[in-house]
Design a protein around this motif. Sequence first.
Motif, short mmCIF file in Angstrom:
data_model
loop_
_atom_site.label_atom_id
_atom_site.label_comp_id
_atom_site.label_asym_id
_atom_site.label_seq_id
_atom_site.Cartn_x
_atom_site.Cartn_y
_atom_site.Cartn_z
N PHE A 295 38.26 47.34 34.37
CA PHE A 295 38.52 48.14 35.58
C PHE A 295 37.31 48.11 36.52
O PHE A 295 37.47 47.93 37.73
CB PHE A 295 38.85 49.58 35.19
N ASP A 296 36.12 48.30 35.97
CA ASP A 296 34.95 48.28 36.85
C ASP A 296 34.71 46.91 37.44
O ASP A 296 34.28 46.79 38.59
CB ASP A 296 33.70 48.72 36.08
N ALA A 297 35.01 45.84 36.67
CA ALA A 297 34.86 44.49 37.20
C ALA A 297 35.79 44.28 38.40
O ALA A 297 35.40 43.68 39.40
CB ALA A 297 35.16 43.45 36.12
N MET A 298 37.00 44.79 38.29
CA MET A 298 37.96 44.62 39.39
C MET A 298 37.56 45.40 40.63
O MET A 298 37.78 44.96 41.76
CB MET A 298 39.36 45.04 38.94
N THR A 299 36.98 46.58 40.44
CA THR A 299 36.67 47.45 41.58
C THR A 299 35.24 47.29 42.07
O THR A 299 34.77 48.09 42.88
CB THR A 299 36.93 48.93 41.21
N SER A 300 34.54 46.26 41.58
CA SER A 300 33.17 45.97 42.03
C SER A 300 33.16 44.65 42.78
O SER A 300 33.91 43.74 42.45
CB SER A 300 32.21 45.89 40.83
N SER A 301 32.30 44.54 43.77
CA SER A 301 32.14 43.27 44.50
C SER A 301 31.44 42.27 43.61
O SER A 301 30.50 42.60 42.88
CB SER A 301 31.34 43.49 45.78
N ARG A 302 31.91 41.04 43.66
CA ARG A 302 31.29 39.94 42.93
C ARG A 302 30.86 38.85 43.91
O ARG A 302 31.29 38.85 45.07
CB ARG A 302 32.28 39.37 41.90
N ALA A 303 30.07 37.91 43.42
CA ALA A 303 29.59 36.84 44.30
C ALA A 303 30.75 36.05 44.89
O ALA A 303 30.68 35.55 46.00
CB ALA A 303 28.66 35.91 43.51
N TYR A 304 31.84 35.95 44.11
CA TYR A 304 32.95 35.09 44.52
C TYR A 304 34.13 35.85 45.13
O TYR A 304 35.11 35.23 45.55
CB TYR A 304 33.44 34.28 43.30
N ARG A 305 34.07 37.22 45.18
CA ARG A 305 35.17 37.98 45.79
C ARG A 305 34.71 39.39 46.10
O ARG A 305 33.75 39.90 45.51
CB ARG A 305 36.40 38.02 44.87
N ALA A 306 35.45 40.03 47.00
CA ALA A 306 35.18 41.44 47.32
C ALA A 306 35.84 42.33 46.27
O ALA A 306 36.73 41.91 45.52
CB ALA A 306 35.73 41.76 48.71
N ALA A 307 35.40 43.60 46.23
CA ALA A 307 35.98 44.56 45.30
C ALA A 307 37.45 44.82 45.65
O ALA A 307 37.84 44.83 46.82
CB ALA A 307 35.20 45.86 45.35
N LEU A 308 38.25 45.00 44.59
CA LEU A 308 39.66 45.36 44.81
C LEU A 308 39.77 46.86 45.08
O LEU A 308 39.02 47.65 44.50
CB LEU A 308 40.50 45.01 43.57
#
Length: 341
Positions: A295-308
Amino acid sequence: MTKHIVTTDDDPAIRKVLQIMLKKEGYQVTQCKDGHELSTVLKQDSASVDLVLLDIKMPGLSGFEMLDIMQRNYPRIPIVMLTAFNDLDTGMKAIRSGAADYLAKPVRRESLVSCVERVISKSQMQQEAVAEKSNYLTRHVELETKLKAALLSLKNTTRATLEAFSETIEQKDAYTKGHCSRVRTISVAIGNALKLSHDNIQILEGGSLLHDIGKIGIAEEILNKTSSLTKEEYEIIKMHPVAGERIITHIELFQPYRPIIRSHHERIDGRGYPDGLKGDEIPLDVRIVSLADAFDAMTSSRAYRAALPTEIAVEEIKLCSGTQFDPELVNVFLDKEIFLL
């Protein structure tokens, strides 16, 4: 750097034609008339050879015999077999035996150049992947050694120490800053909703903070890559649970966290890694951290995508209930609105 190709054929005319075509493309070419000459060249300087063109039917050692010798002694060097026009079945047999490709004689220039470029390019990519994995393992061993040396002086592990390790992990990846701490918050909230014991809550806390410790040995250019990972890079990423378990193997006070560190990417349906555990084979604390981590991975910004958005992440959690996540934990997560933390 000029690529070096060794052509091996008992027909001098074919050797000459191959040499002319390849030299026009800028390759360095060495000619061999049979397997014996090829063996001599390889014994003298195999490191400089980038590709071997090998005739299947030759006097003395046959192409298949040389293919077997090279597979055992020079596995780095790709081999393209040369076969007669009406003998394509033999060419396919060569590929099944380990050849990179085959060409039917008489060889057309376009086919030769295309095949050589493709095979050398693929060989380079494979060698770079092997080197990258080797470098990763070397870095990991160095970091593990340094970590163990530092931990020899520790007599007690406190929450501050766990958070320090968590901070060390997150320094590798700016996009996951605070991730371990947020996973801890969500995991502890689920544990409290389930009325778990104080000891179990402590395990959730420590395991959440350390679950990604294996990532300290992964190159930052992989962790922070803005484009899709290659297959080889993804395999390196997938090594982090086992690497993390290895790091804490000799730290007695970290042993309660081993299942979380090793198994937080397992799935209820058995399609996770590294062990393919399923259902109740996955301990409860691991299932809790897996849900919180995702859940936290999905709702956090990553280098390759914005947070959901939270709403979309919640729908994804619902969708994966019973496959990726424990459905009972999903119900607790939703009913108690833990996703709002």
